[in-house]
Design an enzyme around this catalytic site. Structure first.
Site, short mmCIF file in Angstrom:
data_model
loop_
_atom_site.label_atom_id
_atom_site.label_comp_id
_atom_site.label_asym_id
_atom_site.label_seq_id
_atom_site.Cartn_x
_atom_site.Cartn_y
_atom_site.Cartn_z
CE LYS A 1 -41.44 47.62 111.59
NZ LYS A 1 -40.09 47.39 112.15
NE ARG B 1 -38.29 47.28 106.63
CZ ARG B 1 -39.08 46.51 107.39
NH1 ARG B 1 -40.33 46.32 107.07
NH2 ARG B 1 -38.60 45.94 108.46
NE ARG C 1 -38.49 38.63 115.66
CZ ARG C 1 -38.82 39.72 114.99
NH1 ARG C 1 -40.02 40.25 115.15
NH2 ARG C 1 -37.97 40.30 114.17
NE ARG D 1 -38.43 37.43 110.99
CZ ARG D 1 -38.87 38.66 111.20
NH1 ARG D 1 -39.98 38.86 111.90
NH2 ARG D 1 -38.23 39.70 110.71
NE ARG E 1 -34.09 42.42 110.17
CZ ARG E 1 -34.72 41.70 111.09
NH1 ARG E 1 -34.13 40.66 111.65
NH2 ARG E 1 -35.93 42.03 111.46
P1 B4P Z 1 -41.92 42.75 116.41
O1 B4P Z 1 -43.14 43.50 116.69
O2 B4P Z 1 -42.13 41.36 115.93
O3 B4P Z 1 -40.90 43.43 115.35
P2 B4P Z 1 -41.16 44.26 114.05
O4 B4P Z 1 -40.69 45.63 114.36
O5 B4P Z 1 -42.57 44.10 113.60
O6 B4P Z 1 -40.44 43.48 112.86
P3 B4P Z 1 -39.21 43.56 111.88
O7 B4P Z 1 -38.86 44.94 111.46
O8 B4P Z 1 -38.16 42.75 112.54
O9 B4P Z 1 -39.64 42.70 110.62
P4 B4P Z 1 -40.57 42.87 109.33
O10 B4P Z 1 -41.41 41.67 109.35
O11 B4P Z 1 -41.25 44.18 109.21
O12 B4P Z 1 -41.06 42.77 117.76
C1 B4P Z 1 -39.77 42.21 117.83
C2 B4P Z 1 -39.61 41.37 119.11
O13 B4P Z 1 -39.66 42.21 120.28
C3 B4P Z 1 -40.69 40.31 119.30
O14 B4P Z 1 -40.07 39.11 119.70
C4 B4P Z 1 -41.57 40.87 120.43
O15 B4P Z 1 -42.08 39.84 121.26
C5 B4P Z 1 -40.60 41.73 121.23
N1 B4P Z 1 -41.28 42.91 121.82
C6 B4P Z 1 -42.20 43.68 121.22
N2 B4P Z 1 -42.60 44.69 122.06
C7 B4P Z 1 -41.86 44.53 123.20
C8 B4P Z 1 -41.78 45.25 124.44
N3 B4P Z 1 -42.54 46.32 124.70
N4 B4P Z 1 -40.89 44.83 125.38
C9 B4P Z 1 -40.12 43.73 125.15
N5 B4P Z 1 -40.15 43.00 123.99
C10 B4P Z 1 -41.01 43.39 123.04
O16 B4P Z 1 -39.52 42.79 108.11
C11 B4P Z 1 -38.65 41.69 107.85
C12 B4P Z 1 -37.86 41.87 106.55
O17 B4P Z 1 -38.76 41.87 105.42
C13 B4P Z 1 -37.09 43.19 106.37
O18 B4P Z 1 -35.83 43.16 107.01
C14 B4P Z 1 -36.98 43.28 104.82
O19 B4P Z 1 -35.95 42.47 104.32
C15 B4P Z 1 -38.31 42.72 104.35
N6 B4P Z 1 -39.31 43.80 104.15
C16 B4P Z 1 -40.42 43.98 104.91
N7 B4P Z 1 -41.10 45.07 104.49
C17 B4P Z 1 -40.37 45.60 103.44
C18 B4P Z 1 -40.53 46.74 102.62
N8 B4P Z 1 -41.56 47.58 102.79
N9 B4P Z 1 -39.61 46.99 101.66
C19 B4P Z 1 -38.58 46.15 101.48
N10 B4P Z 1 -38.35 45.05 102.23
C20 B4P Z 1 -39.24 44.76 103.21
#
Ligand code: B4P
Length: 191
Positions: free
Chosen positions: A14, A89, A128, A134, A145
């Site tokens: 994302k 979420r 990551r 983190r 998660r």
């Molecule tokens: P990212 O892009 O970094 O992952 P994400 O889905 O954005 O993040 P995530 O769900 O973990 O965390 P968030 O900050 O939202 O990609 C992950 C990895 O994959 C990276 O290292 C990237 O390089 C790699 N990658 C990406 N695309 C790729 C591809 N095509 N091929 C290979 N590798 C690839 O949330 C963190 C925490 O915050 C939650 O668990 C919760 O506790 C809290 N939180 C956030 N929003 C909330 C909400 N609305 N309500 C309640 N709690 C919340």
């Protein structure tokens, strides 16, 4: 306005795809994960509260994140649109987002659902974790998660499917290939 929700399990990409959307379409990126991590770094009261949930892989309470988003949306009256990354979420957050946008006579144009199988999600997050520092990027926490995602977040797919805005995106492949699929969806919206 063009309002996009980028949706998917933890590690589905994302944040990665949001950065490309900002670059191409000039949208305001609202990542609740990033906002909460900034609060933790700044050691604020909100950060301390958020950390007590995030480090265990649990969701921060709805009222807290809804309040943050509500304040932010109001600040960007002249934006071309928003990318909501990691929000909503829960169903309660989904309802709240609809109401917040309605106040500004806006709506969600598309919910981009990044589809990635579980093994790949775990591998990405563990990888990551070696560089991100983190607390929640480790094997044990990613498993909780993912469980939280299935129970509390995944029901939003049906919520948005019924509204006719859900778009599934194959989330495995190169970052540019995935972004290509996203561009196609946005072109179809024609905003
Ligand atoms: P990212 O892009 O970094 O992952 P994400 O889905 O954005 O993040 P995530 O769900 O973990 O965390 P968030 O900050 O939202 O990609 C992950 C990895 O994959 C990276 O290292 C990237 O390089 C790699 N990658 C990406 N695309 C790729 C591809 N095509 N091929 C290979 N590798 C690839 O949330 C963190 C925490 O915050 C939650 O668990 C919760 O506790 C809290 N939180 C956030 N929003 C909330 C909400 N609305 N309500 C309640 N709690 C919340």
């Amino acid at each position: 306005m063009l309002n996009i929700v980028i949706f998917g399990a933890p590690g589905s990409g994302k944040g990665t795809q949001s950065a490309k959307l900002v670059e191409k379409y000039g949208l305001i990126h609202l990542s609740t994960g990033e906002i909460l991590r900034d609060e933790i770094k700044a050691d604020t009261e909100l950060g301390k509260l958020a950390d007590s949930y995030m480090s265990k892989g649990r969701l921060v309470p709805d009222a807290v994140v809804i309040d943050i988003l509500d304040n932010l949306i109001g600040k960007y009256g002249d934006a071309k649109g928003f990318i909501f990354d990691g929000f909503p979420r829960t169903l309660a957050q989904g309802e709240a987002l609809g109401e917040m946008l309605e106040k500004h006579e806006e709506d969600i144009n598309a919910v981009l659902c990044l589809e990635v199988e579980e093994k790949e999600l775990i591998d990405r997050v563990v990888k990551r974790g070696r560089v991100s520092g983190r607390d929640d990027d480790n094997r044990e926490t990613i498993e909780s998660r993912l469980e939280v995602y299935h129970i509390q977040t995944e029901p939003l797919k049906e919520f948005y499917r019924e509204k006719g805005v859900l778009r599934n995106i194959q989330g495995v492949g190169s970052i540019d290939q995935i972004f290509g699929s996203i561009e196609q969806v946005i072109d179809q919206i024609g905003k």
